[in-house]
Write a protein that holds these residues in place. Structure first.
Motif, PDB file in Angstrom:
ATOM      1  N   GLY A 177       1.116  -0.631 -20.832  1.00 28.86           N
ATOM      2  CA  GLY A 177       2.358  -0.147 -21.412  1.00 28.86           C
ATOM      3  C   GLY A 177       3.587  -0.456 -20.579  1.00 28.86           C
ATOM      4  N   LEU A 178       3.491  -1.451 -19.698  1.00 25.40           N
ATOM      5  CA  LEU A 178       4.628  -1.873 -18.876  1.00 25.40           C
ATOM      6  C   LEU A 178       5.279  -3.094 -19.510  1.00 25.40           C
ATOM      7  CD1 LEU A 178       2.849  -1.461 -15.423  1.00 25.40           C
ATOM      8  CD2 LEU A 178       4.470   0.112 -16.489  1.00 25.40           C
ATOM      9  N   GLN A 179       6.539  -3.341 -19.162  1.00 23.34           N
ATOM     10  CA  GLN A 179       7.307  -4.396 -19.814  1.00 23.34           C
ATOM     11  C   GLN A 179       7.614  -5.574 -18.884  1.00 23.34           C
ATOM     12  OE1 GLN A 179       7.850  -3.946 -23.097  1.00 23.34           O
ATOM     13  NE2 GLN A 179       6.836  -1.962 -22.866  1.00 23.34           N
ATOM     14  N   ASP A 180       7.720  -6.772 -19.468  1.00 26.37           N
ATOM     15  CA  ASP A 180       8.052  -7.962 -18.691  1.00 26.37           C
ATOM     16  C   ASP A 180       9.393  -7.825 -17.970  1.00 26.37           C
ATOM     17  OD1 ASP A 180       5.723  -9.125 -19.493  1.00 26.37           O
ATOM     18  OD2 ASP A 180       6.627 -10.539 -20.901  1.00 26.37           O
ATOM     19  N   ASP A 181      10.348  -7.140 -18.619  1.00 23.19           N
ATOM     20  CA  ASP A 181      11.676  -7.025 -17.999  1.00 23.19           C
ATOM     21  C   ASP A 181      11.700  -6.041 -16.833  1.00 23.19           C
ATOM     22  OD1 ASP A 181      11.492  -4.629 -19.353  1.00 23.19           O
ATOM     23  OD2 ASP A 181      13.194  -4.994 -20.683  1.00 23.19           O
ATOM     24  N   GLU A 182      10.555  -5.396 -16.566  1.00 24.69           N
ATOM     25  CA  GLU A 182      10.459  -4.489 -15.422  1.00 24.69           C
ATOM     26  C   GLU A 182       9.906  -5.193 -14.183  1.00 24.69           C
ATOM     27  OE1 GLU A 182       9.202  -0.205 -16.560  1.00 24.69           O
ATOM     28  OE2 GLU A 182       8.110  -1.489 -17.961  1.00 24.69           O
ATOM     29  N   ILE A 183       9.470  -6.446 -14.334  1.00 24.92           N
ATOM     30  CA  ILE A 183       8.819  -7.163 -13.242  1.00 24.92           C
ATOM     31  C   ILE A 183       9.800  -7.473 -12.109  1.00 24.92           C
ATOM     32  CG2 ILE A 183       7.552  -9.244 -12.572  1.00 24.92           C
ATOM     33  CD1 ILE A 183       6.594  -9.490 -15.453  1.00 24.92           C
ATOM     34  N   LEU A 184       9.347  -7.215 -10.896  1.00 22.88           N
ATOM     35  CA  LEU A 184      10.098  -7.564  -9.701  1.00 22.88           C
ATOM     36  C   LEU A 184       9.310  -8.645  -8.956  1.00 22.88           C
ATOM     37  CD1 LEU A 184      11.026  -3.968  -8.484  1.00 22.88           C
ATOM     38  CD2 LEU A 184      12.540  -5.610  -9.628  1.00 22.88           C
ATOM     39  N   TRP A 218       0.812  -1.203   0.000  1.00 24.96           N
ATOM     40  CA  TRP A 218       0.000   0.000   0.000  1.00 24.96           C
ATOM     41  C   TRP A 218       0.853   1.264   0.000  1.00 24.96           C
ATOM     42  CZ3 TRP A 218      -4.821  -1.661  -0.602  1.00 24.96           C
ATOM     43  CH2 TRP A 218      -5.067  -2.978  -0.237  1.00 24.96           C
ATOM     44  N   ALA A 219       2.166   1.125  -0.224  1.00 29.74           N
ATOM     45  CA  ALA A 219       3.045   2.298  -0.197  1.00 29.74           C
ATOM     46  C   ALA A 219       2.879   3.083  -1.493  1.00 29.74           C
ATOM     47  CB  ALA A 219       4.491   1.859  -0.026  1.00 29.74           C
ATOM     48  N   LEU A 220       2.220   4.200  -1.423  1.00 37.68           N
ATOM     49  CA  LEU A 220       1.939   5.008  -2.611  1.00 37.68           C
ATOM     50  C   LEU A 220       2.310   6.451  -2.371  1.00 37.68           C
ATOM     51  CD1 LEU A 220      -1.661   3.728  -3.279  1.00 37.68           C
ATOM     52  CD2 LEU A 220       0.394   3.025  -4.469  1.00 37.68           C
ATOM     53  N   PRO A 277      10.472   5.602  -8.363  1.00 35.32           N
ATOM     54  CA  PRO A 277      11.748   5.223  -7.733  1.00 35.32           C
ATOM     55  C   PRO A 277      11.622   4.822  -6.273  1.00 35.32           C
ATOM     56  CG  PRO A 277      12.020   7.182  -9.070  1.00 35.32           C
ATOM     57  CD  PRO A 277      10.548   6.926  -8.991  1.00 35.32           C
ATOM     58  N   GLU A 278      10.760   5.494  -5.523  1.00 33.88           N
ATOM     59  CA  GLU A 278      10.592   5.178  -4.102  1.00 33.88           C
ATOM     60  C   GLU A 278       9.981   3.790  -3.916  1.00 33.88           C
ATOM     61  OE1 GLU A 278      10.643   5.571   0.059  1.00 33.88           O
ATOM     62  OE2 GLU A 278      11.740   6.541  -1.562  1.00 33.88           O
ATOM     63  N   LEU A 279       8.987   3.463  -4.742  1.00 31.09           N
ATOM     64  CA  LEU A 279       8.378   2.137  -4.660  1.00 31.09           C
ATOM     65  C   LEU A 279       9.363   1.060  -5.098  1.00 31.09           C
ATOM     66  CD1 LEU A 279       4.754   2.798  -5.987  1.00 31.09           C
ATOM     67  CD2 LEU A 279       5.549   2.586  -3.628  1.00 31.09           C
ATOM     68  N   GLN A 280      10.174   1.349  -6.092  1.00 26.68           N
ATOM     69  CA  GLN A 280      11.206   0.397  -6.510  1.00 26.68           C
ATOM     70  C   GLN A 280      12.167   0.100  -5.363  1.00 26.68           C
ATOM     71  OE1 GLN A 280      13.373   1.475 -10.033  1.00 26.68           O
ATOM     72  NE2 GLN A 280      11.543   1.574 -11.322  1.00 26.68           N
ATOM     73  N   ARG A 281      12.563   1.159  -4.660  1.00 22.08           N
ATOM     74  CA  ARG A 281      13.477   0.981  -3.529  1.00 22.08           C
ATOM     75  C   ARG A 281      12.839   0.119  -2.441  1.00 22.08           C
ATOM     76  NH1 ARG A 281      14.218   2.623   1.314  1.00 22.08           N
ATOM     77  NH2 ARG A 281      12.407   4.012   1.279  1.00 22.08           N
ATOM     78  N   LEU A 282      11.564   0.373  -2.146  1.00 19.35           N
ATOM     79  CA  LEU A 282      10.867  -0.383  -1.112  1.00 19.35           C
ATOM     80  C   LEU A 282      10.766  -1.864  -1.469  1.00 19.35           C
ATOM     81  CD1 LEU A 282       7.977   2.084  -0.202  1.00 19.35           C
ATOM     82  CD2 LEU A 282       9.874   1.395   1.271  1.00 19.35           C
ATOM     83  N   ILE A 283      10.395  -2.158  -2.706  1.00 19.34           N
ATOM     84  CA  ILE A 283      10.212  -3.553  -3.098  1.00 19.34           C
ATOM     85  C   ILE A 283      11.535  -4.304  -3.128  1.00 19.34           C
ATOM     86  CG2 ILE A 283      10.312  -3.088  -5.574  1.00 19.34           C
ATOM     87  CD1 ILE A 283       8.198  -5.769  -3.830  1.00 19.34           C
ATOM     88  N   ARG A 284      12.615  -3.637  -3.468  1.00 17.66           N
ATOM     89  CA  ARG A 284      13.913  -4.299  -3.527  1.00 17.66           C
ATOM     90  C   ARG A 284      14.418  -4.685  -2.138  1.00 17.66           C
ATOM     91  NH1 ARG A 284      15.798  -4.219  -8.624  1.00 17.66           N
ATOM     92  NH2 ARG A 284      15.031  -2.581 -10.029  1.00 17.66           N
ATOM     93  N   ASP A 285      13.910  -4.023  -1.105  1.00 16.96           N
ATOM     94  CA  ASP A 285      14.307  -4.342   0.267  1.00 16.96           C
ATOM     95  C   ASP A 285      13.507  -5.498   0.855  1.00 16.96           C
ATOM     96  OD1 ASP A 285      16.211  -2.354   0.269  1.00 16.96           O
ATOM     97  OD2 ASP A 285      14.925  -0.862   1.228  1.00 16.96           O
TER      98      ASP A 285
END
Length: 201
Positions: free
Chosen positions: A167-174, A5-7, A53-61
């Protein structure tokens, strides 16, 4: 902060107004009592794409996460009990979301505004999708949840179709890895407490 829910702060906007009109994710689907009941129970975060970028950082952790949703039909709210494995620790939190039935969104008030997520039900009742900032191409995101950690090919295919539609790409999936989950013991402890009538806060 709970990952699912981090938005960033958003205002209530029409869903995907600038997107291809043939994309079904462009249309807000009103949330009914039946939909809220369908969402009740345990869910696993499977995968997502986040351009913010902030959501990317959160998910990577985060290594793994699951949560429980408990709708309150009279008050139009959903309680979220979230279990996240971050590093070598389990993080647990409880909070709630307000339901905007006609807009097909869930939200909560935060210090710098209102956090909003758009709900999209998959064809399979054992999965659903959340849309993040759908009107913002640079920060758009999509997250996929399922009743089981291991999803079917059909469920995964619908997730991939949604990505393409937006319009999102498969290689962007985490992807997250349920095998790295460290919250199972705490979840079991909470289940025992609830059976005894000691509901955790």
């Amino acid at each position: 902060m709970a990952l699912p829910w981090a938005l960033t702060a958003l205002s209530l906007l029409p869903l995907l107004t600038a997107q291809d009109p043939t994309c079904p994710y462009q249309k807000a689907v009103p949330i009914t009592d039946a939909i809220l009941e369908r969402l009740s129970g345990k869910w696993f975060y499977i995968a997502g794409v986040f351009r913010n970028p902030e959501l990317q950082r959160l998910i990577r952790d985060v290594k793994a996460t699951f949560f429980y949703l408990t709708p309150n039909l009279k008050e139009d709210t959903i309680q979220l009990r979230d279990y996240e494995t971050i590093g070598d620790e389990c993080h647990y939190s409880v909070n709630s979301r307000d339901v905007q039935r006609q807009n097909g969104t869930l939200s909560r008030t935060v210090p710098d505004g209102v956090q909003i997520v758009h709900l999209w039900l998959s064809k399979d009742p054992k999965a659903f999708i959340l849309l993040f900032e759908p009107e913002d191409e640079q920060n758009r995101g999509l997250a996929f949840y399922a009743r089981k950690q291991k999803v079917t090919k059909k469920q995964l295919r619908e997730f991939q179709e949604a990505l393409k539609c937006l319009g999102l790409q498969d290689d962007e999936i985490l992807y997250l890895d349920g095998k790295k989950d460290l919250c199972r013991p705490l979840d079991k402890q909470h289940k025992k407490e609830r059976k005894k009538g000691n509901v955790e806060s």
